[in-house]
Write a protein that holds these residues in place. Sequence first.
Motif, PDB file in Angstrom:
ATOM      1  N   UNK A  38       0.829  -1.205   0.000  1.00 32.66           N
ATOM      2  CA  UNK A  38       0.000   0.000   0.000  1.00 32.66           C
ATOM      3  C   UNK A  38       0.868   1.263   0.000  1.00 32.66           C
ATOM      4  N   UNK A  39       1.996   1.219   0.696  1.00 32.95           N
ATOM      5  CA  UNK A  39       2.909   2.369   0.665  1.00 32.95           C
ATOM      6  C   UNK A  39       3.514   2.527  -0.724  1.00 32.95           C
ATOM      7  N   UNK A  40       3.932   1.442  -1.348  1.00 30.18           N
ATOM      8  CA  UNK A  40       4.591   1.514  -2.653  1.00 30.18           C
ATOM      9  C   UNK A  40       3.625   1.869  -3.768  1.00 30.18           C
ATOM     10  N   UNK A  41       2.371   1.436  -3.660  1.00 33.36           N
ATOM     11  CA  UNK A  41       1.404   1.579  -4.748  1.00 33.36           C
ATOM     12  C   UNK A  41       0.332   2.630  -4.508  1.00 33.36           C
ATOM     13  N   UNK A  42      -0.013   2.884  -3.242  1.00 37.11           N
ATOM     14  CA  UNK A  42      -1.263   3.602  -2.972  1.00 37.11           C
ATOM     15  C   UNK A  42      -1.106   4.753  -1.979  1.00 37.11           C
ATOM     16  N   UNK A  43       0.002   5.458  -2.060  1.00 36.92           N
ATOM     17  CA  UNK A  43       0.193   6.619  -1.190  1.00 36.92           C
ATOM     18  C   UNK A  43       0.566   7.842  -2.020  1.00 36.92           C
ATOM     19  N   UNK A  44       0.026   7.904  -3.244  1.00 41.48           N
ATOM     20  CA  UNK A  44       0.377   8.969  -4.163  1.00 41.48           C
ATOM     21  C   UNK A  44      -0.694  10.035  -4.301  1.00 41.48           C
ATOM     22  N   UNK A  45      -0.631  10.754  -5.417  1.00 39.97           N
ATOM     23  CA  UNK A  45      -1.426  11.969  -5.589  1.00 39.97           C
ATOM     24  C   UNK A  45      -2.815  11.729  -6.151  1.00 39.97           C
ATOM     25  N   UNK A  46      -3.132  10.506  -6.572  1.00 42.35           N
ATOM     26  CA  UNK A  46      -4.475  10.182  -7.042  1.00 42.35           C
ATOM     27  C   UNK A  46      -5.013   8.999  -6.259  1.00 42.35           C
ATOM     28  N   UNK A  47      -6.338   8.893  -6.139  1.00 41.32           N
ATOM     29  CA  UNK A  47      -6.886   7.672  -5.550  1.00 41.32           C
ATOM     30  C   UNK A  47      -6.403   6.461  -6.334  1.00 41.32           C
ATOM     31  N   UNK A  48      -6.155   5.355  -5.655  1.00 45.00           N
ATOM     32  CA  UNK A  48      -5.589   4.191  -6.343  1.00 45.00           C
ATOM     33  C   UNK A  48      -6.598   3.510  -7.261  1.00 45.00           C
ATOM     34  N   UNK A  49      -6.079   2.932  -8.318  1.00 40.78           N
ATOM     35  CA  UNK A  49      -6.905   2.038  -9.104  1.00 40.78           C
ATOM     36  C   UNK A  49      -6.901   0.671  -8.430  1.00 40.78           C
ATOM     37  N   UNK A  50      -7.786  -0.223  -8.862  1.00 40.67           N
ATOM     38  CA  UNK A  50      -7.962  -1.509  -8.187  1.00 40.67           C
ATOM     39  C   UNK A  50      -6.667  -2.317  -8.105  1.00 40.67           C
ATOM     40  N   UNK A  51      -5.805  -2.178  -9.112  1.00 36.88           N
ATOM     41  CA  UNK A  51      -4.570  -2.961  -9.136  1.00 36.88           C
ATOM     42  C   UNK A  51      -3.357  -2.114  -8.802  1.00 36.88           C
ATOM     43  N   UNK A  52      -3.571  -1.005  -8.122  1.00 40.12           N
ATOM     44  CA  UNK A  52      -2.456  -0.176  -7.717  1.00 40.12           C
ATOM     45  C   UNK A  52      -1.631   0.252  -8.913  1.00 40.12           C
TER      46      UNK A  52
END
Length: 704
Positions: free
Chosen positions: A347-361
């Motif tokens: 989650x840190x590597x894929x889902x801590x960025x500037x847009x909401x995450x997509x289903x597959x990060x």
Amino acid sequence: MRVSYFILIILLLGCNNPANKNRINRKEVVSRHNIVSEKFSKRSPAQVGNGEIAFGVDITGLQTFVPFNTLSQWGWHSDPVPEGVDISNFKGQQVLHNGRMVTYPLRNEETEEQKVITEWLVGNPHRINLARIAFSLLGAEGKEVAMTDLQNCLQEVDLWSGIISSYFEIDDIPVQVYTACHPDRDLIAVTVESPLIDLKRLAVKITFPGASAHNSRKGNYIGIWDEPDRHATTYTGTKQKVIFTRELDQEKYYSALSWDTPCIFSEAEDNPHTYRLTPEGNKMAFTCEFSPKQIQEKPVTAKEGLSASRKAWKQFWESGAAVDLSESEDERWFELERRIVLSRYLMKANESGSLPPQESGLVNNNGWYGRFHFEMIWWHLAHWALWDNQELADKSLGIYQDFLETARLRAKSEGFQGTKWPKCTAYNNVEWPGVAHAFLIWQQPHPIYFAEMEYRQKPNRETLEKWREVVFSTAEFLASFAYYHPEKDEYVLGPPIVPVSENTPYAETFNPTFELGYWRYGLKVAKEWYNRLNIDVPTKIDSVYHQLSPYPVEDSLYVLYEGIPDMWTKYTFEHPAIIGIYGMLPGDDVDKVILEKTFDKILSTWNFKRIWGWDFPMLAMTAARLGRPELAVDLLLHDNYIFDEHGLAYGEGSPYPYFPSNGGLLTAIAMMAEGWDGSGDVTAPGFPKDSSWKIKYENFHKFP
């Protein structure tokens, strides 16, 4: 003597302090779940990433034999609009909504122009693969080696440092590779040591692919590699650095390839978008940076990139909450803890960025062109606040402020007040035409939930002002969407509605249970926000809250929606969201006797091979609230709730990977450890109280 005696007393008190005694050795917990691989996987990549960009690698430490992706939050492309077509002419379709016709973003194929526009809107924009970085490896006879020619492969993802160590041999000659992602720049750092370098049998290739809507939706691997004339790559270079300019139709991005050791840069003869970096000596160190803007920052060395990764990941693991299950007697503790730790890393590597995450990060595009689903934002991001890492959700949650005005326009165009949030979109807040996209509504209260979670941690004026317009405009839509039913003297929801399960006829779905529960919660919290800001609650919001329809009940069981036929024979698949009203949600106006009977009915009749990953933590949270912690743990270890060797989650029939599964697990664990409103001061109320599960935890926040 007094000073020494005083120090001794402090030390003794510290040793006897329960908080110190129970402190978790975080490095030990994390490191025992380092990912070790000896075989190739064509499906599951090891990854390095910083939330804004992620780089998936095969067992060589690069993308040598398996073309895994380099995805970012900012890398998007749109196909050219067909000549003579104006996308703004899209008409959608009109549908009857409580006595009036409303225009919704549905597929329109009434004319050739509308058909073309619809298809374009479905596929654009789409997320792109920025580049493939791979080794060129030669055998003794000078030919490219195959995947099967590698010997003694051993790869380890060191979670504490975020560095991937990859070792392999060719003809008994060793190759050692280290791969990392810079925490603050979208930059991949790589070092290589091998006698193959001196033998001129090892080089690195970087290849830039084309993009299209058709390709971006397919499988694990994104990019068009065999149509070189459809995109352009140019570069300028110095002795140790080359900057590429990439043009894909109207889109443009940049990449900087820098090397710290002696190398020769050259163009590949067989592909105008492939470039070689050939090292000299027996070592190689290089970085590759990507950006939507021209790269003007001073290059960092590979050594500096690896060092920055070590520092940042150590800070991450030492921040926030932590769990240690190692004292448990249940032999499944290791697997549950592995899932937790790997989910935190992913989650840190894929889902801590500037847009909401997509289903597959940032692994692949998973069938939705890389776009994100607003209804799933909760399952992707709710855990960050509970794990005391609210700052890692803040950037992407800013989407609610960014989309506020366009969401107002959407609501207004459909005849509603307030803001209507999209279902599936990209950075531009343009809805993808489709039935679920037009009629799904359970994403609407999400921003109120997120605002309240932040306020619980930061109960100050700044938080209230930050979220006030989003909360108030969302509540206005909730009240506006509800329809006063004079015969019932109640406010009702729908039709048309697509409920959470997305498996019922939208024109017949009326008063769905979960949505009624979420409307209750959203309106209740919004009323509290008005009071906190000393503003009178609007009459409509107050009226809808007090007169909203009760949950539909048939045969002493909650059902999917009011009047549903054959509930327990036709609809026992997909998300069992009925139960979320007392699990994910706190259970406003829920009859707990009926709820528990419904829960048992779901457990005995639902097709657990046809549900999606986050359903298991949703069920586990209900089990925890009902005082059934053994069942809560069992659900988090269900045999169709699968986490592969890299922690990527999926289930039978679900997309791969499916990151709401990871986010849901972390949310459930936080709730089961710290508790929820009304759980009291019981330690770890969601875990069994016997010796089978002994849980150490720290720094969690209580679940609503």
